[in-house]
Design a protein around this motif. Structure first.
Motif, PDB file in Angstrom:
ATOM      1  N   ALA A 109      60.636  16.415  13.238  1.00  0.00           N
ATOM      2  CA  ALA A 109      61.546  16.319  12.097  1.00  0.00           C
ATOM      3  C   ALA A 109      60.945  15.491  10.983  1.00  0.00           C
ATOM      4  N   HIS A 110      60.387  14.340  11.333  1.00  0.00           N
ATOM      5  CA  HIS A 110      59.815  13.464  10.304  1.00  0.00           C
ATOM      6  C   HIS A 110      58.537  14.054   9.721  1.00  0.00           C
ATOM      7  N   GLN A 111      57.716  14.688  10.557  1.00  0.00           N
ATOM      8  CA  GLN A 111      56.494  15.303  10.033  1.00  0.00           C
ATOM      9  C   GLN A 111      56.821  16.431   9.062  1.00  0.00           C
ATOM     10  N   LEU A 112      57.765  17.285   9.448  1.00  0.00           N
ATOM     11  CA  LEU A 112      58.098  18.409   8.562  1.00  0.00           C
ATOM     12  C   LEU A 112      58.737  17.923   7.267  1.00  0.00           C
ATOM     13  N   ALA A 113      59.585  16.929   7.344  1.00  0.00           N
ATOM     14  CA  ALA A 113      60.182  16.394   6.120  1.00  0.00           C
ATOM     15  C   ALA A 113      59.097  15.854   5.190  1.00  0.00           C
ATOM     16  N   GLU A 114      58.105  15.186   5.752  1.00  0.00           N
ATOM     17  CA  GLU A 114      56.991  14.653   4.953  1.00  0.00           C
ATOM     18  C   GLU A 114      56.162  15.779   4.350  1.00  0.00           C
ATOM     19  N   ILE A 115      55.850  16.804   5.159  1.00  0.00           N
ATOM     20  CA  ILE A 115      55.046  17.932   4.680  1.00  0.00           C
ATOM     21  C   ILE A 115      55.758  18.662   3.553  1.00  0.00           C
ATOM     22  N   VAL A 116      57.041  18.956   3.753  1.00  0.00           N
ATOM     23  CA  VAL A 116      57.816  19.700   2.747  1.00  0.00           C
ATOM     24  C   VAL A 116      57.937  18.895   1.462  1.00  0.00           C
ATOM     25  N   THR A 117      58.188  17.599   1.591  1.00  0.00           N
ATOM     26  CA  THR A 117      58.326  16.755   0.400  1.00  0.00           C
ATOM     27  C   THR A 117      57.048  16.786  -0.444  1.00  0.00           C
ATOM     28  N   LYS A 118      55.922  16.662   0.217  1.00  0.00           N
ATOM     29  CA  LYS A 118      54.638  16.668  -0.495  1.00  0.00           C
ATOM     30  C   LYS A 118      54.359  18.040  -1.105  1.00  0.00           C
ATOM     31  N   VAL A 189      62.252  25.218   0.304  1.00  0.00           N
ATOM     32  CA  VAL A 189      61.810  24.722   1.605  1.00  0.00           C
ATOM     33  C   VAL A 189      61.507  25.886   2.540  1.00  0.00           C
ATOM     34  N   ALA A 190      62.342  26.935   2.489  1.00  0.00           N
ATOM     35  CA  ALA A 190      62.095  28.112   3.335  1.00  0.00           C
ATOM     36  C   ALA A 190      60.745  28.744   3.011  1.00  0.00           C
ATOM     37  N   ALA A 191      60.417  28.838   1.731  1.00  0.00           N
ATOM     38  CA  ALA A 191      59.134  29.434   1.334  1.00  0.00           C
ATOM     39  C   ALA A 191      57.961  28.613   1.853  1.00  0.00           C
ATOM     40  N   ILE A 192      58.121  27.283   1.841  1.00  0.00           N
ATOM     41  CA  ILE A 192      57.042  26.419   2.334  1.00  0.00           C
ATOM     42  C   ILE A 192      56.873  26.574   3.843  1.00  0.00           C
ATOM     43  N   LEU A 193      57.973  26.502   4.582  1.00  0.00           N
ATOM     44  CA  LEU A 193      57.895  26.508   6.048  1.00  0.00           C
ATOM     45  C   LEU A 193      57.530  27.877   6.612  1.00  0.00           C
ATOM     46  N   ALA A 194      57.973  28.940   5.939  1.00  0.00           N
ATOM     47  CA  ALA A 194      57.643  30.290   6.421  1.00  0.00           C
ATOM     48  C   ALA A 194      56.311  30.774   5.868  1.00  0.00           C
ATOM     49  N   LYS A 195      55.648  29.896   5.086  1.00  0.00           N
ATOM     50  CA  LYS A 195      54.345  30.234   4.491  1.00  0.00           C
ATOM     51  C   LYS A 195      54.453  31.484   3.622  1.00  0.00           C
ATOM     52  N   LEU A 196      55.608  31.661   2.951  1.00  0.00           N
ATOM     53  CA  LEU A 196      55.798  32.832   2.102  1.00  0.00           C
ATOM     54  C   LEU A 196      54.818  32.779   0.942  1.00  0.00           C
ATOM     55  N   GLY A 197      54.209  33.907   0.634  1.00  0.00           N
ATOM     56  CA  GLY A 197      53.226  33.977  -0.437  1.00  0.00           C
ATOM     57  C   GLY A 197      51.819  33.685   0.016  1.00  0.00           C
ATOM     58  N   PHE A 198      51.669  33.183   1.258  1.00  0.00           N
ATOM     59  CA  PHE A 198      50.310  32.917   1.761  1.00  0.00           C
ATOM     60  C   PHE A 198      49.615  34.237   2.061  1.00  0.00           C
ATOM     61  N   GLN A 199      48.442  34.433   1.493  1.00  0.00           N
ATOM     62  CA  GLN A 199      47.687  35.660   1.696  1.00  0.00           C
ATOM     63  C   GLN A 199      46.205  35.347   1.790  1.00  0.00           C
ATOM     64  N   ILE A 200      45.505  36.193   2.515  1.00  0.00           N
ATOM     65  CA  ILE A 200      44.050  36.155   2.528  1.00  0.00           C
ATOM     66  C   ILE A 200      43.556  37.441   1.896  1.00  0.00           C
ATOM     67  N   HIS A 201      42.857  37.337   0.804  1.00  0.00           N
ATOM     68  CA  HIS A 201      42.300  38.517   0.142  1.00  0.00           C
ATOM     69  C   HIS A 201      40.831  38.661   0.514  1.00  0.00           C
ATOM     70  N   SER A 202      40.416  39.896   0.730  1.00  0.00           N
ATOM     71  CA  SER A 202      39.003  40.123   1.007  1.00  0.00           C
ATOM     72  C   SER A 202      38.188  39.835  -0.249  1.00  0.00           C
ATOM     73  N   ILE A 203      37.084  39.166  -0.090  1.00  0.00           N
ATOM     74  CA  ILE A 203      36.189  38.837  -1.192  1.00  0.00           C
ATOM     75  C   ILE A 203      34.924  39.672  -1.037  1.00  0.00           C
ATOM     76  N   ASP A 204      34.584  40.341  -2.125  1.00  0.00           N
ATOM     77  CA  ASP A 204      33.386  41.171  -2.088  1.00  0.00           C
ATOM     78  C   ASP A 204      32.159  40.285  -1.901  1.00  0.00           C
ATOM     79  N   THR A 205      31.264  40.677  -1.026  1.00  0.00           N
ATOM     80  CA  THR A 205      30.093  39.860  -0.722  1.00  0.00           C
ATOM     81  C   THR A 205      28.815  40.657  -0.911  1.00  0.00           C
ATOM     82  N   GLU A 206      27.720  39.920  -0.990  1.00  0.00           N
ATOM     83  CA  GLU A 206      26.404  40.545  -1.115  1.00  0.00           C
ATOM     84  C   GLU A 206      26.147  41.482   0.060  1.00  0.00           C
ATOM     85  N   MET A 207      26.541  41.067   1.276  1.00  0.00           N
ATOM     86  CA  MET A 207      26.282  41.882   2.464  1.00  0.00           C
ATOM     87  C   MET A 207      26.997  43.223   2.373  1.00  0.00           C
TER      88      MET A 207
END
Length: 553
Positions: A109-118, A189-207
């Protein structure tokens, strides 16, 4: 039914609690399943996990830990014990818990409250927070003065989960603190805890770019093999789009003729292309020429006066026609291969036909009328008795071909089996210096060892690259011998690069086609199709960027 975010738990008892949450909690509440985190605390990263987090507008956040144990007790040694289960069956054996459930819940509880606040940028948590430990199949048989009843939910409370969760917040916090947790704060707070909007996009590489390049090279060889039969005919034209392999086919035919001991000639329009091909093919360099330089070396050409276009397009070809009348058979050619035939115009082509050694001599004419950047308006393959047509682009990835079609209103088909590749990278920078910097960044990302090409509508001394001749350890060059070489990036105008290619091409100071004299629709077609695997366009204006972006939609 509340809004429920996150995956369905695998644990049987957590599934039961989730079902009861769904059945009992109000619509404006939010339930987040399996909230896990890894955050840095000083020089270390700490991990945590909570079975459920319930957000209640007008109150705050409740962390809920679910325990399926039927029996939990604190021993005389002060340690917590639970009955062990194996494959869902009670073994009767007690095991020591690594961490007491209330301790785990309060820490979370205290860790999540601290994480969300920040994460939310607040000075303090925007509401109340509390924790509960839920025993959906258990009951308290001996209470402890150290644990308030509001922190526990047992089997007898399972019908009143909303009341128990709300009560846990009320028991710990003032009404004023809870009222601060409005709908906006709840959603944030829901968006933060559910990681809403978090995405990994493929980055074009030399290989990836190199892998696509290798696939394209293999497809091009297949196209060559399929067309060998066309060269058995004496007078043939092969018409096809950019990227269909015309230049390489032409060189293949030239080498075959020279190996047979025949007097043969390859003639192209672009001087840079002829020079590059001579460098890369030293065994037949003497038979590779650009048309105007070749004509200028015949006999005693007239001095150039007046309009250069009229001189090279009319006066010099007429001089060659006159000289051909005085040549004997041995001075003429048994075979002439014309590449970039769309740029020659009728008089140059007719003059070359007169340099053939009689009706048995071979004539091979390659052209793509869509690359008529000089707008000769000559769209007939003069001298050909049979015309073959190529339809597939085997030089570019599918993504580059599709983009070129949209930019230039064309319908060229990619070669079956072509790699998908990446869509063109579009960008805009407001100043010439910023455009040059962005061009170097793209080259560094996709071809860090060198070998890329930067094309623009202007000569180097007038381009945005004039003040930026080095970048990321690479050197800008106009030497055709260094095209594709490690350590170098080749610069050229679009027109001077016609017939050439590179794995990665960056077009700088690009504008919408026909909005400037040096970048017609035909020029844009040439620019886009020079890139075998990756194309980037850094627009010369914001409106141009909008034009390119709009045509990809």
């Amino acid at each position: 039914m509340p809004r429920i975010l996150g995956p369905v738990p695998a644990d049987r008892w957590e599934q039961q609690v989730r079902r009861q949450f769904a059945a009992q909690l109000p619509r404006d509440w939010v339930v987040i399943c399996n909230v896990a985190w890894s955050v840095r605390n000083g020089d270390r990263v700490r991990d945590g996990q909570s079975d459920f987090v319930v957000l209640i507008p007008g109150h705050g956040m409740v962390i809920a830990e679910v325990k399926g144990s039927r029996l939990v007790r604190v021993g005389e040694d002060g340690c917590w014990y639970a009955i062990e289960y194996a494959r869902g069956l009670q073994t009767g054996k007690e095991v020591s818990l690594k961490e007491p459930p209330p301790e785990q819940a309060t820490r979370n509880a205290h860790q999540l409250a601290e994480i969300v606040t920040k994460a939310g940028g607040w000075h303090h948590f925007p509401g109340a927070f509390a924790y509960v430990v839920i025993y959906p199949n258990g009951e308290v048989v001996a209470s402890s003065p150290l644990m308030d009843a509001s922190t526990l939910v047992t089997q007898k409370h399972m019908h009143d989960l909303a009341g128990r969760l709300r009560g846990a917040l009320v028991a710990r916090n003032s009404e004023r603190t809870g009222n601060a947790f409005g709908v906006a704060a709840c959603d944030a707070v829901a968006a933060i805890l559910a990681k809403l909007g978090f995405q990994i996009h493929s980055i074009d590489t030399e290989m990836e770019a190199q892998e696509d390049d290798q696939t394209i090279e293999q497809l091009t060889r297949q196209q060559f093999a399929a067309l060998k039969g066309a060269f058995d005919l004496p007078r043939v034209a092969i018409l096809g789009p950019a990227g269909s392999g015309k230049t390489v086919l032409a060189l293949w035919k030239l080498k075959a003729l020279l190996e047979e001991g025949r007097r043969a000639l390859y003639v192209c329009f672009n001087k840079a292309l002829a020079e590059y091909l001579r460098i890369r093919n030293p065994e037949c360099a003497g038979a590779i020429v650009s048309v105007d330089a070749f004509f200028h070396g015949i006999g005693k050409p007239p001095a150039m006066r007046g309009d250069p276009g009229a001189y090279f397009g009319e006066l010099l070809p007429q001089h060659v026609l006159d000289a051909a009348l005085l040549m004997d058979s041995g001075e003429k050619y048994e075979a002439i291969i014309v590449d970039e035939g769309q740029d020659f115009g009728d008089l140059r082509t007719i003059a070359l036909l007169e340099l053939l050694r009689g009706p048995e001599a071979q004539w091979v004419f390659f052209a793509d009328w869509n690359q008529d950047v000089y707008r000769t308006k000559s769209d007939t393959p003069l001298g050909a008795e049979v015309v073959f047509r190529l339809y597939h682009n085997c030089r570019n990835t599918i993504s580059v071909t599709v983009a070129t079609n949209r930019y230039c209103a064309m319908t060229v088909e990619p070669m079956p089996g072509s790699p998908q590749g990446e869509p063109p990278l579009l960008d805009f920078r407001g100043t010439s210096a910023a455009v040059a910097m962005r061009a170097w960044e793209i080259v560094h990302e996709l071809a860090p060892e060198g070998g890329a090409a930067i094309l623009g509508p202007y000569k180097l001394e007038n381009s945005c690259m004039a003040g930026s001749l080095c970048g990321h350890g690479l050197e800008l060059t106009q030497d055709p011998s260094k095209l594709g070489a490690p350590g170098y990036v080749y610069y050229s105008t679009v027109r001077a690069f016609k017939g050439l290619e590179a794995g990665v091409v960056v077009v700088v100071q690009a504008e919408a086609p026909d909005s400037m004299p040096s970048l017609s629709l035909e020029d844009l077609y040439v620019a886009c199709t020079r890139a075998r695997s990756r194309l980037a366009i850094v627009a010369g204006s914001e409106s141009a960027h909008g034009w390119f972006a709009g045509h990809l939609k």
